[in-house]
Design a protein around this motif. Structure first.
Motif, short mmCIF file in Angstrom:
data_model
loop_
_atom_site.label_atom_id
_atom_site.label_comp_id
_atom_site.label_asym_id
_atom_site.label_seq_id
_atom_site.Cartn_x
_atom_site.Cartn_y
_atom_site.Cartn_z
N UNK A 65 0.83 -1.20 0.00
CA UNK A 65 0.00 0.00 0.00
C UNK A 65 0.88 1.26 0.00
N UNK A 66 2.10 1.14 0.50
CA UNK A 66 2.98 2.28 0.65
C UNK A 66 4.01 2.30 -0.47
N UNK A 67 3.80 3.18 -1.42
CA UNK A 67 4.68 3.29 -2.58
C UNK A 67 6.14 3.46 -2.17
N UNK A 68 6.40 4.33 -1.19
CA UNK A 68 7.77 4.62 -0.80
C UNK A 68 8.48 3.47 -0.11
N UNK A 69 7.73 2.57 0.52
CA UNK A 69 8.35 1.50 1.32
C UNK A 69 8.19 0.12 0.69
N UNK A 70 7.52 0.06 -0.43
CA UNK A 70 7.15 -1.21 -1.05
C UNK A 70 8.35 -2.15 -1.22
N UNK A 71 9.47 -1.62 -1.68
CA UNK A 71 10.62 -2.47 -2.01
C UNK A 71 11.72 -2.47 -0.94
N UNK A 72 11.47 -1.82 0.19
CA UNK A 72 12.48 -1.76 1.25
C UNK A 72 12.38 -3.01 2.10
N UNK A 73 13.44 -3.80 2.07
CA UNK A 73 13.47 -5.04 2.86
C UNK A 73 14.20 -4.84 4.19
N UNK A 74 15.13 -3.90 4.23
CA UNK A 74 15.95 -3.66 5.41
C UNK A 74 15.17 -2.84 6.44
N UNK A 75 14.77 -3.48 7.53
CA UNK A 75 13.96 -2.80 8.55
C UNK A 75 14.74 -1.69 9.24
N UNK A 76 16.06 -1.83 9.33
CA UNK A 76 16.87 -0.77 9.93
C UNK A 76 16.82 0.49 9.07
N UNK A 77 16.83 0.28 7.76
CA UNK A 77 16.69 1.42 6.84
C UNK A 77 15.33 2.10 7.03
N UNK A 78 14.31 1.28 7.26
CA UNK A 78 12.98 1.84 7.51
C UNK A 78 12.97 2.66 8.80
N UNK A 79 13.61 2.14 9.85
CA UNK A 79 13.62 2.84 11.14
C UNK A 79 14.22 4.24 11.01
N UNK A 80 15.16 4.39 10.07
CA UNK A 80 15.85 5.67 9.89
C UNK A 80 15.29 6.49 8.73
N UNK A 81 14.20 6.05 8.14
CA UNK A 81 13.63 6.71 6.98
C UNK A 81 12.87 7.98 7.37
N UNK A 82 13.24 9.10 6.74
CA UNK A 82 12.53 10.36 6.99
C UNK A 82 11.08 10.25 6.54
N UNK A 83 10.86 9.53 5.43
CA UNK A 83 9.51 9.37 4.90
C UNK A 83 8.63 8.58 5.87
#
Length: 197
Positions: A65-83
């Motif tokens: 559902x989230x275009x910006x996070x759709x392909x992000x597999x690294x949860x640490x990268x998500x934790x630090x994502x400004x978006x």
């Protein structure tokens, strides 16, 4: 005290969608939610990030559902994502507005229904809404520590069931309106010049 929303559930039709049987919050539950929110709001950015990282861990299909996070597999990268931080803050802002409107249910209803309509436009179906409430509850338990009780958990669950029930109604209203528009749009109407005589 688990992290899943269970217990009080809205009445639903055979398709699983909520109808007029939305749960009711007691005055005591409203007061408990408001008091606990005073503590939670000091950590809203942190709660928003924890909530969405957990959501993507426990329900990876939600990332679609989230275009910006759709392909992000690294949860640490998500934790630090400004978006992700920005989206988490938007959701926390909605929760804050919902808490503030618990004494003004007409305003809360309008807010939640409008959010449901916008989720139709974002292609975010109602099946995911309850997951956010469950992850919010998991994220705030450690912040509230000994203030967290089974009664407070039930109050937050009831609030999320109420709000997500209204969001589902908004989603369905928008869906019906769009389907009606599509069925009567000019491209669907037969062109009289091309009809056989």
């Amino acid at each position: 005290m688990g992290c899943a929303i269970s217990g009080v559930t809205p009445k639903s039709g055979g398709d699983g969608n909520a109808d007029v049987g939305l749960p009711h919050l007691s005055d005591n539950q409203i007061q408990m939610i408001k008091e606990s929110w005073k503590v939670i709001r000091d950590d809203i950015a942190k709660v928003g990030i924890i909530m969405f990282v957990r959501l993507f861990e426990t329900h990876p299909e939600c990332k679609d559902v989230f275009f910006l996070f759709r392909d992000v597999e690294d949860l640490e990268r998500l934790r630090n994502s400004r978006e992700l931080r920005a989206h988490g803050l938007r959701v926390m802002s909605f929760i804050e507005k919902s808490v503030a409107r618990l004494d003004q249910l007409e305003r809360l209803e309008a807010l939640a229904i409008e959010l449901g309509k916008s989720h139709y436009r974002y292609n975010a179906p109602p099946k995911y809404y309850s997951y956010v409430g469950a992850e919010f509850i998991c994220a705030v338990q450690p912040i509230l520590k000994e203030q967290w009780t089974p009664d407070l958990e039930e109050a937050w669950k009831t609030m999320f069931l109420y709000v997500t029930g209204l969001m589902k109604q908004g989603y369905q209203e928008e869906e019906r309106m769009r389907l009606q528009q599509d069925s009567t749009s000019p491209k669907e109407r037969p062109d009289k010049r091309n009809t056989a005589l």
